[in-house]
Design an enzyme around this catalytic site. Structure first.
Site, mmCIF file in Angstrom:
data_model
loop_
_atom_site.group_PDB
_atom_site.id
_atom_site.type_symbol
_atom_site.label_atom_id
_atom_site.label_comp_id
_atom_site.label_asym_id
_atom_site.label_seq_id
_atom_site.Cartn_x
_atom_site.Cartn_y
_atom_site.Cartn_z
ATOM 1 N N LYS A 120 36.622 27.768 35.272
ATOM 2 C CA LYS A 120 37.818 29.323 35.074
ATOM 3 C C LYS A 120 38.186 28.809 33.398
ATOM 4 C CE LYS A 120 41.613 30.323 36.543
ATOM 5 N NZ LYS A 120 42.539 30.550 37.713
ATOM 6 N N ASP A 138 39.744 34.717 37.894
ATOM 7 C CA ASP A 138 41.107 34.624 38.831
ATOM 8 C C ASP A 138 40.917 35.313 39.840
ATOM 9 O OD1 ASP A 138 41.101 37.103 37.885
ATOM 10 O OD2 ASP A 138 43.412 35.952 37.073
#
Length: 223
Positions: A120, A138
């Site tokens: 991420k 997220d």
């Protein structure tokens, strides 16, 4: 959501916010990397409050390394998991200096090799700093992708791959920002603001609510 709805969904978000930006504050690629690393399980507001002080004294890998773990911890102790993050950030600075000439690398493989940097974080840096069409999933984007029907998936990776496949290329570079901002301020976790949502007509959840609000045909006839 079908392809026509997805196209309209992103056209609408684009009209509302033609040039979306991350809410993390940074002035260099290194500051962005540090801020994103610190933002795990923390709010952008909380990270910005800490980095406003930190980046004044340590805005390069060498300066941050000079602080040491303890010195860095004093600046970021208001952020969750600050001890682990300080350890990872100091180790990352060491690698940047020893292996990359003090510069943030531009490849996923090199980024993910840095302590505290996962998929991420790498996606955010590649997208925001280098303009690559990546998708950092997220909690906000995971929720939006599933609730709207844009790219349902049981894991962040499944959602990421689904988004990369379904989002039209013209919107891909900015899609991460639009989705995270939409999830943060409109499609919220506990109580989505569907009545204020500009893309409710394209969203599976929004259309379900609209259908439920319509009177049943037999009831309408009785009236």
């Amino acid at each position: 959501m079908n392809s026509q709805m997805i196209q309209h969904f992103f056209e609408t978000l684009q009209r509302a916010n033609p040039a979306p930006q991350t809410e993390l504050e940074y002035a260099s690629v290194f500051e962005l990397l540090a801020a994103v690393l610190l933002s795990a399980q923390a709010t952008d507001v909380g990270v910005n409050k800490a980095t406003r002080r930190l980046f004044v004294v340590a805005n390069t890998p060498a300066k941050m390394l000079a602080l040491g773990e303890q010195g860095l911890s004093e600046y970021i102790r208001t952020i969750g998991l600050y001890r682990t993050k300080a350890k990872n950030l100091i180790a990352t600075c060491q690698i940047l200096l020893s292996q990359h000439g003090g510069r943030v690398p531009r490849t996923r493989e090199a980024l993910e090799a840095l302590p505290g940097v996962g998929r991420k974080t790498a996606n955010v840096v590649l997208n925001v700093a280098f303009g690559e069409a990546t998708m950092a999933v997220d909690t906000h984007i995971f929720r939006v992708a599933n609730r709207t029907g844009l790219a349902p998936g049981k894991t962040p990776l499944a959602v990421e791959l689904g988004l990369l496949e379904r989002i039209p290329p013209a919107f891909m570079v900015d899609a991460h920002h639009w989705l995270i901002l939409h999830g943060r301020y409109v499609c919220q976790a506990r109580k989505p603001l569907c009545g204020q949502c500009q893309v409710a007509s394209d969203c599976d959840h929004g259309r379900q609510l609209a259908a439920a609000a319509k009177p049943h045909p037999t009831m309408a006839a009785a009236q």
